[in-house]
Design a protein around this motif. Structure first.
Motif, PDB file in Angstrom:
ATOM      1  N   LEU A   1      -0.940 -32.330  -5.800  1.00 30.58           N
ATOM      2  CA  LEU A   1      -0.983 -32.132  -7.256  1.00 30.58           C
ATOM      3  C   LEU A   1      -1.678 -30.815  -7.588  1.00 30.58           C
ATOM      4  CD1 LEU A   1      -1.850 -35.715  -8.502  1.00 30.58           C
ATOM      5  CD2 LEU A   1       0.283 -34.486  -8.847  1.00 30.58           C
ATOM      6  N   ALA A   2      -2.757 -30.530  -6.850  1.00 28.99           N
ATOM      7  CA  ALA A   2      -3.493 -29.297  -7.111  1.00 28.99           C
ATOM      8  C   ALA A   2      -2.593 -28.092  -6.884  1.00 28.99           C
ATOM      9  CB  ALA A   2      -4.721 -29.228  -6.212  1.00 28.99           C
TER      10      ALA A   2
ATOM     11  N   LEU B   1      -2.051 -36.597  -1.777  1.00 27.76           N
ATOM     12  CA  LEU B   1      -1.447 -36.486  -3.109  1.00 27.76           C
ATOM     13  C   LEU B   1      -2.293 -35.587  -4.005  1.00 27.76           C
ATOM     14  CD1 LEU B   1       0.704 -37.538  -5.147  1.00 27.76           C
ATOM     15  CD2 LEU B   1      -0.931 -39.309  -5.771  1.00 27.76           C
ATOM     16  N   GLY B   2      -3.610 -35.728  -3.896  1.00 29.52           N
ATOM     17  CA  GLY B   2      -4.511 -34.873  -4.678  1.00 29.52           C
ATOM     18  C   GLY B   2      -4.283 -33.412  -4.369  1.00 29.52           C
ATOM     19  N   LEU B   3      -4.164 -33.126  -3.070  1.00 32.61           N
ATOM     20  CA  LEU B   3      -3.928 -31.754  -2.637  1.00 32.61           C
ATOM     21  C   LEU B   3      -2.596 -31.241  -3.180  1.00 32.61           C
ATOM     22  CD1 LEU B   3      -5.592 -29.959  -0.712  1.00 32.61           C
ATOM     23  CD2 LEU B   3      -4.021 -30.594   1.097  1.00 32.61           C
TER      24      LEU B   3
ATOM     25  N   PHE C   1       0.344 -28.029  -9.658  1.00 30.53           N
ATOM     26  CA  PHE C   1      -0.027 -27.608 -11.014  1.00 30.53           C
ATOM     27  C   PHE C   1      -0.657 -26.224 -11.050  1.00 30.53           C
ATOM     28  CE2 PHE C   1      -0.202 -32.290 -11.897  1.00 30.53           C
ATOM     29  CZ  PHE C   1       0.919 -32.279 -12.712  1.00 30.53           C
ATOM     30  N   GLY C   2      -1.334 -25.869  -9.978  1.00 24.45           N
ATOM     31  CA  GLY C   2      -2.087 -24.613 -10.064  1.00 24.45           C
ATOM     32  C   GLY C   2      -1.637 -23.552  -9.087  1.00 24.45           C
TER      33      GLY C   2
ATOM     34  N   VAL D   1      -4.228 -21.026  -5.620  1.00 26.42           N
ATOM     35  CA  VAL D   1      -5.256 -20.139  -6.151  1.00 26.42           C
ATOM     36  C   VAL D   1      -6.338 -19.958  -5.100  1.00 26.42           C
ATOM     37  CG1 VAL D   1      -6.750 -19.710  -8.124  1.00 26.42           C
ATOM     38  CG2 VAL D   1      -4.829 -21.274  -8.349  1.00 26.42           C
ATOM     39  N   LYS D   2      -6.726 -18.715  -4.857  1.00 26.35           N
ATOM     40  CA  LYS D   2      -7.807 -18.496  -3.891  1.00 26.35           C
ATOM     41  C   LYS D   2      -9.134 -18.856  -4.528  1.00 26.35           C
ATOM     42  CE  LYS D   2      -8.511 -15.489  -0.819  1.00 26.35           C
ATOM     43  NZ  LYS D   2      -8.728 -14.313   0.004  1.00 26.35           N
ATOM     44  N   GLN D   3     -10.073 -19.364  -3.718  1.00 23.91           N
ATOM     45  CA  GLN D   3     -11.364 -19.678  -4.320  1.00 23.91           C
ATOM     46  C   GLN D   3     -12.362 -18.576  -4.013  1.00 23.91           C
ATOM     47  OE1 GLN D   3     -11.748 -23.496  -2.544  1.00 23.91           O
ATOM     48  NE2 GLN D   3     -13.225 -22.808  -1.029  1.00 23.91           N
ATOM     49  N   ARG D   4     -13.332 -18.449  -4.911  1.00 27.24           N
ATOM     50  CA  ARG D   4     -14.329 -17.393  -4.770  1.00 27.24           C
ATOM     51  C   ARG D   4     -15.647 -18.044  -4.366  1.00 27.24           C
ATOM     52  NH1 ARG D   4     -16.992 -14.331  -9.067  1.00 27.24           N
ATOM     53  NH2 ARG D   4     -15.850 -15.628 -10.534  1.00 27.24           N
TER      54      ARG D   4
ATOM     55  N   SER E   1      -5.384 -38.774  -0.808  1.00 28.77           N
ATOM     56  CA  SER E   1      -6.039 -37.461  -0.721  1.00 28.77           C
ATOM     57  C   SER E   1      -4.988 -36.375  -0.611  1.00 28.77           C
ATOM     58  CB  SER E   1      -6.948 -37.394   0.507  1.00 28.77           C
ATOM     59  OG  SER E   1      -7.912 -38.382   0.473  1.00 28.77           O
TER      60      SER E   1
END
Lengths: 316, 675
Positions: free
Chosen positions: B553-554, B549-551, B557-558, B561-564, B547
């Motif tokens: 990678l996010a 690692l998922g964070l 790669f990105g 980024v703030k979420q709306r 998990s």
């Protein structure tokens, strides 16, 4: 220890790298068979990179389950992948779980996806979750029985042992019929579990037909990227299972660099072959109505049961 | 150990008497009753642990003035395991009750409720440590009666009275069979002491042993809730106050599992023909599958949980049945494994089922309804209850790395070992049972995705849910405690397996701890590492690491980024709770696919507008599933008895003279016989 860590990291990288390729390859094969040019096989990589950079929109209705789910699904699918031998027959994480653990790790992801589908409050998500539930419940018995039929021939439920023994041609039965039946059953299961035609259509966004896509409809940005990646990983897990259980030849049975190199090439070739087969199948069949899926999965169950029966009859 | 036992006994007796003796405010009575129960169950936990690791079983007895009745107790590892389980759940229920029974202030007598609660816990503890058949039957009956009174706490409601009556009759039918079985043992040994049951002077004949097997299966099976004797469960368990439901579903039905193991493996010495194990296995598979199937169609959260008890008893019996089959064929290692798996699932189910019932109680406390279709959006309003319920749901759905998964995995392994058996029938039936177990566990997963998803997620479906608030701290502590136990039972098999091994070893004749555990206890590997292995801890760490690692990678790669946040797309209009998927809708595909089992009847009445037949004024929708067992098995029996009673009414004229004449005639007839 160091060697084990290296192998786990290598396997993680291979799985992560290969899974978008599988998705791209299937799409490409489908496009060519439909006389289209189709996008590049590497398009899914670009899609993932784009999604990661996009601003995610999260529904105000949702709870923390919705944002946690993509990570859980990603982690559980990848964990299942790490328990399956990929290019080395003896995975270091073999001790952590056998084939049942693989099945249930994938179920963990499904469970949270079903919750996330319900979380946004839209009817589409609930519909997807509900349909996913019925497909999952019908595939599982067939999967367990076919696994057992294979486990019997090798006297083990550990994937590494099964693959290793088969690769060294130990315990190969003279009559391959139990094998073939288990293979057919597991192939149907793989198609159903990964949401491919004729059970589900990953390209559709029509409420009458979609299953998996309806469940993840509310996701965007990095969350969607993780979910798409996990979907690709699930496909990779199933294809690796089929490839390495039924045709493990070429896989590295030792840890020599040359053997591992050959193992990796053989693995990529096998996976590509299976992906192309799925592409062909997707072109040849129409999607089944939801309530006809039961017949297909019933066939898978009976095939697995027959495989088991044949095994015992051949022995006695 | 005597001190611990006396402490336990005194605690429960104090909790039994104090609230009744002192006429105080409900608040004081609540604290007196549940405080003593908490202390006593604390002592019970210590007693259980010491009993498990004691080198010799601890015994004590007091002779009564009645012949054959000795108040004898014996604490061997099997009894100690159940004392531990009962006390753990008892402690959680006592803490929970401190907050929960405030609901009942003014509606029911807290003194009576609290003292019955103590008596119920005491009688359950005595059931598992009783060492005399007569004494066992007395405490068994006491347990049944006290739980009956607890079930009818809210006797103002007609459905509660019906549930109580149903339960009372069923449990007594069961007890009748148990008495018959014990009388057969008595005949052989000439004494009611369990020692005489174990080593009778004249060994029981084959026919008698078979009779005992069947009687015990029916008698204790009624209490355990095996199909088709399960029908009382979904009535009685939901009717009781929730902390009582937790005790009934979590531990009371487990006393029947205790008794089955005691009789089959201890009294009958583990010597039986193969079909005994096969019958237990088939009952287990059928109970598991039908239990979960009926649970799916249930929208009353507590009834749903009650049906899941039927399912889990089935899973436990799958393990025990497999163990019995292996025992017959002399495969003692596998027999021990099957029994161990069954007992592991017994403890696990006690913990997560109690947790889920306490969670359901919290929802009831907060919303005053048990109907799932009126919940929704509760995770935001009751975050703690939600998390605890989720842990329970994940555990009961047997998802890794929780305790439910570990014990189900062990059951799977023992079923898979069937290829060592000599007959082809069994070689095929055990894997088939495994396939049914697989179907069961996916359906359980679906059912809890429904239960959690519909109750806790999305928008509130009623004003009850909108106004819900988090429950008091005592209730949260109790749930949290059980949630932690659930997690630990899964992650630490190196603690649980040696405990279970001590229980199983005397019956199997060998210790399999070394064969089940590998890697210093961090992995389970029955019966050797080449056959299968599982490390719950490794899986848990792997899931956490991946998990992360998922964070990673996010972010890699990105970027960050703030979420709306924005409202869900409702096809152009504002989303309301009426657009959400309902619990009924969620399981509709399953209802349709398994229509042969459910035999659903749907009634749709439409009242049309006079002006146009395209617009409906009113629609009425009804759907039922056929209660097959009740209709074809119970109703005929009930009808028979009522019919008999109707006929016998002829002789009940209502005249005193007539009745005197009856007595006279009876006397004459008896005298004639005497002569």
């Amino acid at each position: 220890m160091l060697q084990a860590i290296f192998l786990v990291v290598a396997q993680t990288i291979v799985l992560l790298a290969v899974s978008p390729f599988i998705v791209g390859l299937i799409k490409k094969v489908k496009a060519r068979l439909q006389l289209r040019r189709g996008a590049s096989v590497f398009q899914p990589y670009a899609d993932l990179a784009k999604l990661f950079r996009k601003e995610p929109v999260v529904s105000t209705t949702t709870s923390w389950i919705f944002t946690a789910t993509p990570y859980i699904v990603f982690a559980s699918t990848l964990a299942a992948g790490l328990l399956v031998p990929i290019f080395v027959s003896r995975t270091p994480l073999n001790f952590a779980g056998n084939i049942i653990a693989v099945v249930y790790l994938l179920a963990l992801g499904t469970f949270f996806l079903m919750l996330a589908g319900l979380d946004a409050g839209s009817a589409f998500g609930g519909m997807g979750s509900s349909r996913e539930a019925i497909v999952a419940s019908l595939t599982e018995p067939a999967m367990i029985l076919s696994i057992f039929a294979i486990a019997l021939t090798k006297g083990s439920t550990n994937l590494s042992t099964i693959v290793h023994k088969t690769a060294l041609l130990e315990g190969i039965v003279t009559d391959p019929s139990p094998y073939l039946m288990a293979l057919a059953a597991l192939f149907i299961v793989a198609i159903a579990e990964t949401g491919r035609v004729p059970v589900d259509n990953p390209a559709t966004h029509l409420e009458l037909t979609m299953i998996h896509e309806a469940m993840v409809l509310e996701y965007s940005g990095r969350y969607l990227a993780l979910i798409e990646w996990a979907a690709g990983l699930k496909l990779a897990v199933f294809l690796s299972l089929i490839a390495n259980i039924f045709a493990p030849w070429g896989i590295a049975t030792t840890l020599a660099p040359a053997a591992m190199g050959i193992g990796l090439v053989a693995y990529l070739l096998k996976i590509a072959g299976l992906a192309m087969l799925i592409g062909v199948i997707e072109c040849m069949f129409a999607k089944l109505r939801l309530f006809r899926v039961t017949d297909l999965l019933g066939v898978a169950f009976i095939l697995a049961l027959l495989g088991l029966l044949f095994f015992y009859i051949l022995r006695s | 150990m005597l001190n611990l036992f006396l402490l336990l006994f005194a605690g429960y007796i104090a909790g039994l008497l104090l609230p009744l003796c002192c006429p105080a405010k409900p608040r004081i009575q609540n604290i007196l009753a549940h405080g003593s129960a908490g202390l006593a169950s604390g002592a019970g936990i210590l007693l259980g642990v010491t009993g498990l690791f004691a080198p010799e079983p601890w015994t004590a007895s007091v002779q009564s003035t009645l012949p054959f009745l000795t108040f004898a107790i014996r604490l061997d590892p099997l009894a100690a395991l159940f004392v531990l389980t009962i006390s753990l759940v008892g402690l959680a229920a006592s803490i929970y009750a401190l907050g929960y029974v405030t609901e009942f202030y003014g509606r029911a007598s807290i003194a009576v409720l609290g003292s019955l609660f103590n008596g119920f816990l005491l009688s359950m503890t005595l059931v598992v440590i009783a060492d005399n058949g007569f004494f066992f039957l007395i405490v068994w009956e006491l347990m049944s009666l006290l739980s009956y009174f607890l079930v009818v706490t809210e006797h103002g409601k007609a459905e509660v009275r019906y549930a109580g009556l149903f339960y009372l009759i069923m449990t007594h039918v069961g007890t009748a069979f148990i008495i018959l079985a014990f009388l057969i043992f008595f005949q052989g040994g000439g004494s009611f002491s369990f020692e005489a049951f174990r080593h009778p002077e004249q060994p029981l004949s084959e026919g008698m042993r078979t009779l005992v097997f069947l009687m015990v299966l029916i008698g204790f099976g009624t209490k355990a809730g095996i199909v088709p004797l399960h029908v009382w469960l979904p009535y009685a368990h939901p009717a009781a106050p929730s902390h009582i439901s937790a005790l009934m579903s979590g531990v009371m039905i487990k006393t029947a599992i205790y008794a089955l193991v005691r009789v089959y493996f201890d009294f009958l010495g583990g010597q039986f023909p193969w079909w005994w194990g096969f019958v237990v296995l088939v009952i287990g598979a059928v109970s598991a599958l039908l239990g979960v199937m009926y649970a799916l169609m249930e929208h009353d959260l507590k009834s749903l949980l009650a049906y899941h008890s039927v399912e889990n008893i089935g899973i436990i019996l799958l393990g025990i049945g497999a163990g019995m089959i292996f025992q017959t064929f002399g495969l003692t290692e596998f027999a021990a494994l099957g029994l161990l798996a069954g007992l592991y699932h017994t403890i696990n189910h006690a913990m997560f089922k109690a947790l889920l019932f306490l969670g359901a109680g919290s929802l009831l406390y907060a919303t005053h309804t048990r109907n799932m279709e009126e919940y929704g959006g509760l995770l935001r309003r009751m975050p703690w209850t939600g998390v605890f319920f989720l842990i329970g749901a994940v555990s009961i759905s047997a998802l890794p790395p929780t305790n439910g998964f570990v014990s189900e995995w062990l059951v799977f392994q023992s079923l898979f070992l069937s290829f060592h058996l000599p007959t082809v029938l069994l070689k095929l039936m055990l894997p088939l049972a495994a396939a049914m177990l697989a179907l069961t566990s996916v359906l359980a997963l679906t059912c809890f995705a429904k239960a959690f998803g519909i109750s806790f997620l999305a928008l509130p479906r009623s004003s009850h849910a909108r106004q819900a608030e988090e429950v008091p701290i005592t209730m949260r502590i109790a749930m949290g405690m059980l949630a932690v136990v659930c997690v630990l039972l899964g992650l630490a098999p190196m603690v649980v397996v040696p405990m279970l091994d001590r229980v199983v070893a005397p019956f199997a004749g060998l210790s399999i701890e070394g064969k089940v555990l590998a890697l210093d206890g961090w992995a389970l590997a029955p019966v050797n590492v080449e056959f299968s292995s599982l490390s719950p801890m490794a899986l848990a760490l792997l899931l956490i690491a991946l998990s992360a690692l998922g964070l990673l990678l996010a972010v890699a790669f990105g970027g960050l980024v703030k979420q709306r946040y924005y409202k869900t797309w409702g096809c152009g209009i504002n989303l309301t709770a009426r657009m959400e998927y309902t619990a009924t809708g969620f399981v509709q595909p399953i209802k349709r696919v398994f229509g042969a089992i459910y035999q659903p009847t749907v009634k749709l009445e439409t009242e049309l507008l006079k002006e146009s037949r395209y617009f409906a004024k009113r629609r009425h929708f009804e759907f039922h599933i056929e209660p097959v067992f009740q209709k074809y098995l119970y109703d005929p029996v009930v009808a028979f008895f009522i019919g008999m009673a109707e006929r016998l009414r002829v002789i009940q004229g209502g005249s005193l003279h007539l009745y005197l004449a009856y007595i006279f005639v009876t006397l004459i007839v008896l005298l004639l016989f005497a002569v």
